[in-house]
Design an enzyme around this catalytic site. Sequence first.
Site, PDB file in Angstrom:
ATOM      1  CB  THR A 122      -0.917   0.026   1.239  1.00 42.93           C
ATOM      2  OG1 THR A 122      -0.124   0.364   2.397  1.00 42.93           O
ATOM      3  CG2 THR A 122      -1.583  -1.329   1.466  1.00 42.93           C
ATOM      4  CB  CYS A 123       0.156   4.860  -0.108  1.00 49.09           C
ATOM      5  SG  CYS A 123      -1.142   5.016   1.137  1.00 49.09           S
TER       6      CYS A 123
ATOM      7  CD  GLU B 211      -6.356   2.596   7.278  1.00 52.88           C
ATOM      8  OE1 GLU B 211      -7.321   2.519   6.517  1.00 52.88           O
ATOM      9  OE2 GLU B 211      -5.273   2.025   7.068  1.00 52.88           O
TER      10      GLU B 211
ATOM     11  CD  GLN C 106      -7.390   3.184   1.538  1.00 50.23           C
ATOM     12  OE1 GLN C 106      -6.995   4.086   2.265  1.00 50.23           O
ATOM     13  NE2 GLN C 106      -7.263   3.235   0.229  1.00 50.23           N
TER      14      GLN C 106
ATOM     15  CD  GLN D  85      -4.978  -0.337   1.457  1.00 52.94           C
ATOM     16  OE1 GLN D  85      -4.558  -0.389   2.615  1.00 52.94           O
ATOM     17  NE2 GLN D  85      -4.787   0.707   0.678  1.00 52.94           N
TER      18      GLN D  85
END
Length: 448
Positions: A49-50, A114, A116, A120
């Site tokens: 991920t980022c 979070e 998200q 992922q």
Amino acid sequence: MHFVAISINHRTADVTLREQVAFRDDALRLAHEDLYETKAILENVILSTCNRTEVYAIVDQVHTGRYYIQRFLARSFGFEVDDIKDMSEVKVGDDAVEHLLRVTSGLDSIVLGETQILGQMRDAFFLAQNTGTTGTIFNHLFKQAITFAKKAHSETDIADNAVSVSYAAVELAKKVFGKLKSKHAVVIGAGEMGELSLLNLLGSGISNVTIVNRTLSKAKILAEKHNVSYDSLSALPSLLETTDIVISSTSAEDYIITNSMVKTISETRKLDSLVLIDIAVPRDIEPGIDAITNIFNYDVDDLKDLVDANLRERQLAAETIAGQIPEEIDSHNEWVNMLGVVPVIRALREKAMNIQAETMESIDRKLPDLSERERKVISKHTKSIINQMLKDPIKQAKELSTDKKSNEKLELFQNIFDIEAEDPREKAKLEKESRAKEILAHRIFSFE
């Protein structure tokens, strides 16, 4: 078999490094396959991920598996192995399971709680599963982690409260208007905070947003990027006559919105509410405006109070979730140990039933005149004797699933009963070899 997790994340590497060790989405399947070709790796899942790149693997030997994973990452991104060691952390066994559970439930994220990351992680697991690089252990463990994270979020309010200033700004607007879908918003400023505010507004359901900036070209670029409208700063007074929400985040030296400006437009607006949210320092909106009827003015201190209160709520929820992790680890370990217990029990039953079958064959030879009914009665009773004899040993074997020395004790158990059960490690290796051949065949046919 051992569980190893190697993580490059926001704690171990700055964003400049993390940008260099992120897999592109279209390269992830091949990355899974490349790592899986390594003999020491029995199962693997790659999360990229980022904010993190992580490799989860079931390995035959910890030190060997760890090295091959680090070498794989180094080769993938053009680093030396020592560079990867310096920018990553290694978790093994229970620590690796805990890490997986914390990451999946959002406890290890930059923004605590979070959601998200849950999606992922699920996508990473499904990709690995579809690629063929997961087996018995990861198919169970990752489903357990995903289920745990879903339950954690549904049973606590860890993700319900704003913990960023730009998100809190939108939450304050919701307190005034309720649903925002039909509202019009103006974002003043086309910098990073302006874009974050825009994204949070769009995420709340608003589609009618106007970007206003002193430099019109910057407003145009941001607006076209997110498919919204834009205008110059000189258009602000007329926009204030019809808009519902204003979020301002410029670096201006003077007030962008003044008392006199708002008093003028308030006469036109009549009783329509206007929410002004100032997240700039120094402030963009002149203090005292909220004294005007139906004008709600919030500055960064108001937002900070909301963020701080919400963060405390999230931290309490995080503590609750973290307290449930040890039980999940125990549950996983018990399940893994049962993988070794089940073949032993199966081997014991097979040996006992073979003895019973041989006994019946001997009885048939020595008592050939037995009727079919008499034979069935004898067979039933000999099986009953065997089942009663096996009851306690099987119970003891099952209890070994919670024993830290289960491998050694299971070996002793097999020696006592002179049985040889299928080794789960050898089974895993054979399964890995079979899946590796399938992956190779798929590559060859895809290439052709």
